[in-house]
Design an enzyme around this catalytic site. Structure first.
Site, PDB file in Angstrom:
ATOM      1  N   CYS A  81      13.686  11.629   5.789  1.00  0.00           N
ATOM      2  CA  CYS A  81      13.674  11.101   7.164  1.00  0.00           C
ATOM      3  C   CYS A  81      14.970  11.386   7.892  1.00  0.00           C
ATOM      4  CB  CYS A  81      13.383   9.611   7.140  1.00  0.00           C
ATOM      5  SG  CYS A  81      14.518   8.699   6.090  1.00  0.00           S
TER       6      CYS A  81
ATOM      7  N   LYS B 186       0.869  -1.182   0.000  1.00  0.00           N
ATOM      8  CA  LYS B 186       0.000   0.000   0.000  1.00  0.00           C
ATOM      9  C   LYS B 186       0.905   1.230   0.000  1.00  0.00           C
ATOM     10  CE  LYS B 186      -1.738   2.824   2.843  1.00  0.00           C
ATOM     11  NZ  LYS B 186      -1.591   4.039   2.003  1.00  0.00           N
TER      12      LYS B 186
ATOM     13  N   GLU C 155      10.443   1.461   9.899  1.00  0.00           N
ATOM     14  CA  GLU C 155      11.411   2.521   9.551  1.00  0.00           C
ATOM     15  C   GLU C 155      10.641   3.817   9.756  1.00  0.00           C
ATOM     16  OE1 GLU C 155      14.438   1.693   8.415  1.00  0.00           O
ATOM     17  OE2 GLU C 155      14.051  -0.430   8.054  1.00  0.00           O
TER      18      GLU C 155
ATOM     19  N   GLU D 111       9.490  16.290  14.706  1.00  0.00           N
ATOM     20  CA  GLU D 111       9.851  16.186  13.290  1.00  0.00           C
ATOM     21  C   GLU D 111       8.938  17.101  12.473  1.00  0.00           C
ATOM     22  OE1 GLU D 111       8.967  12.530  11.167  1.00  0.00           O
ATOM     23  OE2 GLU D 111      10.853  12.700  10.092  1.00  0.00           O
TER      24      GLU D 111
HETATM   25  P1  NAD Z   1       2.639   8.379   7.609  1.00  0.00           P
HETATM   26  O1  NAD Z   1       3.011   7.578   8.797  1.00  0.00           O
HETATM   27  O2  NAD Z   1       1.587   9.393   7.740  1.00  0.00           O
HETATM   28  O3  NAD Z   1       2.160   7.406   6.441  1.00  0.00           O
HETATM   29  C1  NAD Z   1       2.976   6.348   5.981  1.00  0.00           C
HETATM   30  C2  NAD Z   1       2.101   5.279   5.379  1.00  0.00           C
HETATM   31  O4  NAD Z   1       1.285   4.744   6.415  1.00  0.00           O
HETATM   32  C3  NAD Z   1       1.155   5.787   4.302  1.00  0.00           C
HETATM   33  O5  NAD Z   1       1.052   4.830   3.292  1.00  0.00           O
HETATM   34  C4  NAD Z   1      -0.156   5.927   5.057  1.00  0.00           C
HETATM   35  O6  NAD Z   1      -1.292   5.812   4.241  1.00  0.00           O
HETATM   36  C5  NAD Z   1      -0.070   4.754   6.012  1.00  0.00           C
HETATM   37  N1  NAD Z   1      -0.911   4.883   7.206  1.00  0.00           N
HETATM   38  C6  NAD Z   1      -1.331   6.010   7.832  1.00  0.00           C
HETATM   39  N2  NAD Z   1      -2.124   5.699   8.881  1.00  0.00           N
HETATM   40  C7  NAD Z   1      -2.214   4.349   8.929  1.00  0.00           C
HETATM   41  C8  NAD Z   1      -2.889   3.435   9.768  1.00  0.00           C
HETATM   42  N3  NAD Z   1      -3.645   3.839  10.795  1.00  0.00           N
HETATM   43  N4  NAD Z   1      -2.749   2.114   9.521  1.00  0.00           N
HETATM   44  C9  NAD Z   1      -1.980   1.681   8.503  1.00  0.00           C
HETATM   45  N5  NAD Z   1      -1.338   2.502   7.655  1.00  0.00           N
HETATM   46  C10 NAD Z   1      -1.441   3.827   7.865  1.00  0.00           C
HETATM   47  O7  NAD Z   1       4.000   9.005   7.059  1.00  0.00           O
HETATM   48  P2  NAD Z   1       4.184   9.919   5.770  1.00  0.00           P
HETATM   49  O8  NAD Z   1       3.663  11.272   6.085  1.00  0.00           O
HETATM   50  O9  NAD Z   1       3.688   9.227   4.568  1.00  0.00           O
HETATM   51  O10 NAD Z   1       5.766   9.956   5.638  1.00  0.00           O
HETATM   52  C11 NAD Z   1       6.572  10.789   6.386  1.00  0.00           C
HETATM   53  C12 NAD Z   1       7.199  10.022   7.533  1.00  0.00           C
HETATM   54  O11 NAD Z   1       7.942   8.904   7.037  1.00  0.00           O
HETATM   55  C13 NAD Z   1       8.205  10.867   8.298  1.00  0.00           C
HETATM   56  O12 NAD Z   1       8.013  10.656   9.674  1.00  0.00           O
HETATM   57  C14 NAD Z   1       9.550  10.308   7.850  1.00  0.00           C
HETATM   58  O13 NAD Z   1      10.604  10.504   8.762  1.00  0.00           O
HETATM   59  C15 NAD Z   1       9.224   8.870   7.672  1.00  0.00           C
HETATM   60  N6  NAD Z   1      10.204   8.195   6.810  1.00  0.00           N
HETATM   61  C16 NAD Z   1      11.077   7.317   7.395  1.00  0.00           C
HETATM   62  C17 NAD Z   1      12.043   6.691   6.624  1.00  0.00           C
HETATM   63  C18 NAD Z   1      13.015   5.720   7.243  1.00  0.00           C
HETATM   64  O14 NAD Z   1      13.664   4.984   6.512  1.00  0.00           O
HETATM   65  N7  NAD Z   1      13.136   5.657   8.558  1.00  0.00           N
HETATM   66  C19 NAD Z   1      12.115   6.940   5.252  1.00  0.00           C
HETATM   67  C20 NAD Z   1      11.199   7.836   4.692  1.00  0.00           C
HETATM   68  C21 NAD Z   1      10.241   8.459   5.479  1.00  0.00           C
END
Ligand code: NAD
Length: 499
Positions: free
Chosen positions: A304, A193, A269, A403
């Site tokens: 990130c 997803k 991650e 963040e």
């Molecule tokens: P997010 O957590 O809002 O969403 C990530 C994914 O999770 C999306 O596909 C979203 O639809 C899904 N999601 C949201 N709520 C959910 C739920 N209740 N159940 C299941 N899935 C759900 O994050 P974002 O805004 O898409 O991305 C930014 C974040 O990602 C930042 O915190 C960034 O640091 C992190 N990030 C981490 C890494 C790493 O390798 N550590 C890499 C890239 C981004």
């Protein structure tokens, strides 16, 4: 590299000919969502509609997981001869390479990332991850334990079954490929997803996988929202493993969903608030300042591992800040399809509003604005933020602890090495850290003491497929890339044979 004009023409072709994928991909074919619903996929550069994308929910999750489970149980992929699986993934990598401009363009349109980075970093890195994982397939040996000679003790690695992957929007293609390449190489079937904010490249590569010979049902893609499709995947009883990249808030929810359902393994991650420490013995202040600017303004700060906290030694602050401001001014926001543009728009209006809120809170809490400030947003003109730097920050301020995921840097000074380490570690996160020093002993000493999954010395962000990527503390528990990622997607089995 194509010219700006050439990218604009390619964009017009892709959009006007309706060639952007917009349906779910299940069992080797594009299908609409069961409920027939769609959501709008918006280009953040000009706020135009790119596509109406299938809005999958629990019903689609059930269909896709069933397809993946059937494919797994049939053995069509998991028991295919390793050499053959390798050739299919390599052919897929060849096809991605043949479509590299299209893939670069799709992510730039979908989330505002610079086309230059797409062409030079995201696309080649994604292809490399796939090729590297493919090469591992016929190199995963088992073990024989040195047990009592009356027994033969075999230790083998087996695939896990249906792996669900949930990914963010900031590096759409790359985050997807880092996960699925290892999961598929290990013989699993995958339901992905992608983020609802950038689902298009994942949908495109799924079709190329089928063309490469990946059997139907082995790789499925469900565009949709987190609280519907994402949650249903995380709670599904037939999903054995959940591999997630995204925020720490959602990472915590996924651990709960796993506990409420079948105790599926959860690899996380998550978020970051990485520190950059510049010591007084830093050899090249200009290079360090350029590195620090790149560490916060690359990809609009939507990274990130963005070093959003800068700690500079008191004795070099003035010289360093002059160089930093000079470097920061080269990140002028503009159309990301122009290869000269270093900073595109934020992914959407909500993200722009988040950045604005943190800039306001930094001012209210007493930080001193040196560059940038609140965005000058005008409806229809794209979600552009400004590269922003505050000094006189402290670790008690909200914008230093939380963040932001935008181009906002907090600068502080320190006097001793111990103080710098304490300040850097004073965070719930532990993803990356950068140190600038010419003292080798200090580099090793500080690196050991930093609570961080990755440390860069006199650089930031380097790392190809051969090295692990991931964090500690609230930044997660998993690793993408390298053998460490591959191992996450296998189960260790012990078989004892009495001789
Ligand atoms: P997010 O957590 O809002 O969403 C990530 C994914 O999770 C999306 O596909 C979203 O639809 C899904 N999601 C949201 N709520 C959910 C739920 N209740 N159940 C299941 N899935 C759900 O994050 P974002 O805004 O898409 O991305 C930014 C974040 O990602 C930042 O915190 C960034 O640091 C992190 N990030 C981490 C890494 C790493 O390798 N550590 C890499 C890239 C981004």
């Amino acid at each position: 590299m194509k010219t700006y004009q050439e990218w604009l023409s390619l964009r017009d072709e892709l959009v006007s000919q309706d060639r952007l994928p917009h349906m779910a991909y299940i069992n080797g074919a594009y299908v609409p969502a069961v409920n027939g619903e769609t959501f709008d996929c918006i280009n953040p550069t000009d706020e135009s509609l790119l596509a109406k994308v299938a809005s999958c929910d629990e019903d689609d999750v059930n269909v896709a997981v069933e397809a993946a489970k059937n494919a797994f149980k049939s053995g069509v992929w998991s028991t295919m001869a390793p050499g053959k699986r390798k050739r299919i993934l390599q052919k897929w990598a060849d096809l991605l390479e043949a479509h590299e401009d299209e893939l670069a363009l799709i992510d730039t349109l979908d989330m505002g990332k610079s086309i230059n980075e797409m062409v030079n970093i995201d696309v080649p890195d994604s292809i490399d991850a796939l090729r590297w994982s493919a090469e591992c397939i016929d190199k995963l040996y088992g073990e024989i334990a040195p047990t009592d000679p009356k027994n033969l003790a075999l230790i083998t690695r087996e695939p896990l079954g249906v792996v669900a992957t949930i990914t963010p929007w900031n590096y759409p293609l790359m985050m997807v490929m880092w996960k699925i390449s290892s999961a598929l190489a290990a013989g699993n079937c995958v339901v992905l997803k992608p983020s609802e904010k950038s689902p298009l490249s994942a949908l495109r590569i799924a079709q190329l996988a089928t063309q490469a010979g990946l059997p139907d049902g082995v790789f499925n893609v469900l565009p949709g929202f987190g609280h519907t499709a994402g949650k249903a995947l995380a709670l599904h009883m037939d999903v054995t493993t959940l591999a997630f990249t995204g925020s720490s808030r959602v990472a915590g929810l996924l651990m709960q969903y796993a506990g409420q359902s079948n105790m599926k393994r959860v690899w996380l991650e998550a978020g970051g608030k990485s520190p950059c420490i510049v010591f007084s013995d830093c050899k090249d202040i200009e290079a360090a300042a350029e590195g620090a600017a790149s560490a916060i303004f690359t990809n609009q700060g939507e990274v990130c591992i963005a070093c959003s906290r800068l700690y500079v030694h008191d004795s070099i602050k003035d010289e360093f800040m002059t160089a930093l401001l000079r470097a920061a001014k080269t990140y002028q926001p503009g159309d990301p399809l122009n290869p000269d543009t270093k900073m595109g728009p934020m992914v959407d209006k909500a993200q722009l509003e988040t950045v604005t809120r943190y800039i306001q809170s930094a001012k209210e809490e007493g930080a001193n604005l040196l560059l940038g400030g609140e965005p000058d947003y005008q409806e229809g003109n794209g979600f552009f933020a400004k590269p922003t730097i505050f000094d006189q920050a402290n670790n008690g301020m909200t914008f230093v602890q939380e963040e932001i995921f935008g181009p906002v840097l907090a600068v502080q000074t320190f006097e001793t090495e111990e103080e710098a380490i304490a300040l850097a570690n004073d965070s719930q996160y532990g993803l990356g850290a950068a140190i600038w020093t010419a003292d080798l002993s200090r580099a090793h000493r500080v690196s050991r003491l930093l609570e961080s999954g990755m440390v860069w010395v006199n650089t930031w962000g380097d790392g190809d497929t051969t090295v692990p990527f991931g964090g500690v503390k609230a930044s997660g528990n998993g690793r993408d890339k390298s053998w460490h990622a591959l191992e996450k997607y296998t189960e260790v089995k012990y078989t004892c044979i009495r001789l």
